[in-house]
Design a protein around this motif. Structure first.
Motif, mmCIF file in Angstrom:
data_model
loop_
_atom_site.group_PDB
_atom_site.id
_atom_site.type_symbol
_atom_site.label_atom_id
_atom_site.label_comp_id
_atom_site.label_asym_id
_atom_site.label_seq_id
_atom_site.Cartn_x
_atom_site.Cartn_y
_atom_site.Cartn_z
ATOM 1 N N MET A 25 0.843 -1.197 0.000
ATOM 2 C CA MET A 25 0.000 0.000 0.000
ATOM 3 C C MET A 25 0.883 1.254 0.000
ATOM 4 N N ARG A 26 0.499 2.195 -0.856
ATOM 5 C CA ARG A 26 1.278 3.436 -0.976
ATOM 6 C C ARG A 26 0.278 4.581 -1.102
ATOM 7 N N VAL A 27 0.540 5.691 -0.423
ATOM 8 C CA VAL A 27 -0.327 6.848 -0.597
ATOM 9 C C VAL A 27 0.485 7.990 -1.203
ATOM 10 N N GLU A 28 -0.215 8.840 -1.973
ATOM 11 C CA GLU A 28 0.471 9.979 -2.594
ATOM 12 C C GLU A 28 -0.528 11.107 -2.780
ATOM 13 N N LYS A 29 -0.052 12.321 -2.528
ATOM 14 C CA LYS A 29 -0.882 13.503 -2.782
ATOM 15 C C LYS A 29 -0.755 13.832 -4.267
ATOM 16 N N ILE A 30 -1.888 13.924 -4.955
ATOM 17 C CA ILE A 30 -1.811 14.143 -6.405
ATOM 18 C C ILE A 30 -2.568 15.391 -6.844
ATOM 19 N N GLY A 31 -3.108 16.127 -5.895
ATOM 20 C CA GLY A 31 -3.802 17.372 -6.226
ATOM 21 C C GLY A 31 -3.959 18.165 -4.942
ATOM 22 N N ASP A 32 -4.543 19.383 -5.067
ATOM 23 C CA ASP A 32 -4.700 20.249 -3.892
ATOM 24 C C ASP A 32 -5.388 19.522 -2.749
ATOM 25 N N HIS A 33 -6.418 18.755 -3.093
ATOM 26 C CA HIS A 33 -7.212 18.109 -2.049
ATOM 27 C C HIS A 33 -7.417 16.629 -2.339
ATOM 28 N N ILE A 34 -6.613 16.073 -3.270
ATOM 29 C CA ILE A 34 -6.829 14.684 -3.705
ATOM 30 C C ILE A 34 -5.589 13.826 -3.446
ATOM 31 N N TYR A 72 -9.311 6.811 -4.274
ATOM 32 C CA TYR A 72 -8.975 8.232 -4.165
ATOM 33 C C TYR A 72 -9.624 8.820 -2.921
ATOM 34 N N VAL A 73 -8.911 9.701 -2.275
ATOM 35 C CA VAL A 73 -9.399 10.342 -1.051
ATOM 36 C C VAL A 73 -9.443 11.846 -1.290
ATOM 37 N N LEU A 74 -10.640 12.431 -1.147
ATOM 38 C CA LEU A 74 -10.823 13.877 -1.324
ATOM 39 C C LEU A 74 -11.084 14.491 0.040
ATOM 40 N N LYS A 75 -10.292 15.496 0.385
ATOM 41 C CA LYS A 75 -10.416 16.107 1.703
ATOM 42 C C LYS A 75 -10.965 17.525 1.615
ATOM 43 N N GLY A 76 -12.176 17.708 2.134
ATOM 44 C CA GLY A 76 -12.738 19.038 2.323
ATOM 45 C C GLY A 76 -12.904 19.224 3.822
ATOM 46 N N ASP A 77 -14.048 19.823 4.248
ATOM 47 C CA ASP A 77 -14.334 19.821 5.688
ATOM 48 C C ASP A 77 -14.605 18.380 6.132
ATOM 49 N N LYS A 78 -15.263 17.649 5.216
ATOM 50 C CA LYS A 78 -15.444 16.209 5.393
ATOM 51 C C LYS A 78 -14.576 15.502 4.366
ATOM 52 N N ILE A 134 -15.493 21.822 -2.079
ATOM 53 C CA ILE A 134 -15.191 20.584 -2.810
ATOM 54 C C ILE A 134 -16.462 19.753 -2.998
ATOM 55 N N ARG A 135 -16.723 19.442 -4.265
ATOM 56 C CA ARG A 135 -17.949 18.712 -4.607
ATOM 57 C C ARG A 135 -17.646 17.584 -5.583
ATOM 58 N N LEU A 136 -18.523 16.589 -5.560
ATOM 59 C CA LEU A 136 -18.453 15.469 -6.498
ATOM 60 C C LEU A 136 -19.806 15.347 -7.183
ATOM 61 N N LYS A 137 -19.803 15.312 -8.503
ATOM 62 C CA LYS A 137 -21.061 15.190 -9.235
ATOM 63 C C LYS A 137 -21.095 13.826 -9.937
ATOM 64 N N ALA A 138 -22.192 13.117 -9.758
ATOM 65 C CA ALA A 138 -22.341 11.807 -10.407
ATOM 66 C C ALA A 138 -22.688 11.993 -11.882
ATOM 67 N N ILE A 139 -21.936 11.321 -12.753
ATOM 68 C CA ILE A 139 -22.165 11.411 -14.194
ATOM 69 C C ILE A 139 -22.484 10.002 -14.710
ATOM 70 N N GLU A 140 -23.731 9.779 -15.072
ATOM 71 C CA GLU A 140 -24.066 8.450 -15.600
ATOM 72 C C GLU A 140 -23.260 8.210 -16.870
ATOM 73 N N SER A 141 -22.586 7.091 -16.923
ATOM 74 C CA SER A 141 -21.675 6.806 -18.041
ATOM 75 C C SER A 141 -21.689 5.301 -18.286
ATOM 76 N N LEU A 142 -22.727 4.847 -18.961
ATOM 77 C CA LEU A 142 -22.957 3.411 -19.144
ATOM 78 C C LEU A 142 -22.143 2.867 -20.314
ATOM 79 N N GLY A 143 -22.170 1.566 -20.468
ATOM 80 C CA GLY A 143 -21.469 0.915 -21.580
ATOM 81 C C GLY A 143 -20.607 -0.219 -21.052
ATOM 82 N N HIS A 144 -19.635 0.121 -20.215
ATOM 83 C CA HIS A 144 -18.840 -0.919 -19.552
ATOM 84 C C HIS A 144 -19.772 -1.758 -18.674
#
Ligand SMILES: [Zn+2]
Length: 304
Positions: free
Chosen positions: A1-10, A27-33, A147-157
């Motif tokens: 197991m390895r962790v790495e910071k790859i963005g401002d909050h990711i 992936y771990v996104l850190k805001g207030d939560k 910081i927000r996450l929006k669900a994008i329906e993306s079918l096919g796979h």
């Protein structure tokens, strides 16, 4: 197991199922939560919680665990993980929700489809129904600090697949909708197991391109730049596979011959063929299951 910071909050956690690096990401996104995107397989739930510890994430502060789809390598650890995260809700496509609450059929079907690979991923634990959010296209989840996450329906796979569009960085977590990114080789290869819908997958790729993402965070594996080019290249690659499958079927070729035809036509695949063959998981999934998925799709289209 390895962790790495790859963005401002990711941050990324390399879950390393069976010790295989650069294959399964969470992936771990850190805001207030905190929000987690993809749990990886059940067999690496422990690595995921160790990764969270390393990132100083308190179990109580995780609000959401978002999965792209219910396949074992993406959501397998959800049940185990949620036991450890008392406040967290699971975000999943509405058509995947019941399988997360009762994974028995998912497990049986996965063993049929994947064989030994299913055992490597491990059996998923159920997620309590009241902790599951069946997320329709466009629903947005806020973890504070803008910081927000929006669900994008993306079918096919899969018939129940979500990508996640993240703000403010405007990156996309494509799940398996954008192929598999071999980060060390800078190559994309298809993940198109049956029952694959190439027409629907192509429309999903267009939808992701139209969002003009600033980065891609592949579940397999890692952060990638030039997202638009990568999504367009994957679209083209799928067309090459489709054409090869059609020609092969018309010539009465068997699946091995069609596989060879694909390798001869797909320059990217050709370049990484040897590495794929040596890979404990991708040798089987890309070179066999993905080829079968596209061939089965083309066959079904030809019957129409
Ligand atoms: Zn996958």
């Amino acid at each position: 197991m390895r962790v790495e910071k790859i963005g401002d909050h990711i941050h990324i956690i390399d879950l390393e199922p069976a010790g295989i690096k650069n294959f399964a990401a969470s992936y771990v996104l850190k805001g207030d939560k905190t929000a987690i995107v993809e749990t990886g397989p059940a067999s690496t739930a422990k690595n995921l919680t160790l990764g969270l510890e390393k990132l100083d994430v308190e179990p109580e502060e995780v609000a959401y665990v978002a999965v792209s789809h219910i396949h074992l390598d993406h959501a397998g650890a959800a049940g185990t993980l949620l036991k450890h995260l008392p406040q967290a809700k699971l975000i999943v496509h509405p058509r995947g929700a019941s399988h997360m609450a009762d994974p028995e059929m998912l497990w049986t079907k996965s063993k049929e489809a994947l064989g030994e690979l299913a055992e490597l991923y491990g059996k998923p634990m159920p997620v309590p129904k009241e902790r599951i959010i069946a997320a329709a296209d466009g629903i947005t989840f806020d973890i504070g600090n803008k910081i927000r996450l929006k669900a994008i329906e993306s079918l096919g796979h899969a018939s129940h697949h979500l990508a996640y569009h993240e703000s403010p960085g405007l990156g996309i977590f494509p799940g398996d909708a954008a192929g598999i990114y071999l980060n060390k080789l800078d190559a994309i290869v298809p993940t198109t197991p049956a029952p694959y819908r190439l027409d629907i997958a192509a429309a999903s790729l267009k939808k992701l391109i139209s969002l003009e993402p600033k980065a891609l965070y592949y579940s397999h594996f890692g952060k990638a730049s030039s997202p638009k080019e990568k999504l367009q290249a994957y679209s083209k690659q799928l067309r090459i596979w489709e054409d090869c499958a059609r020609q092969g079927i018309e010539n009465g070729e068997n699946i091995q011959a069609i596989g060879t035809r694909i390798i001869e036509s797909d320059k990217t695949l050709q370049r990484v063929e040897a590495q794929l063959k040596r890979h404990a998981i991708l040798g089987q999934t890309v070179l066999n299951q993905s080829v079968e998925g596209v061939v089965e799709y083309v066959r079904s289209q030809m019957k129409l």
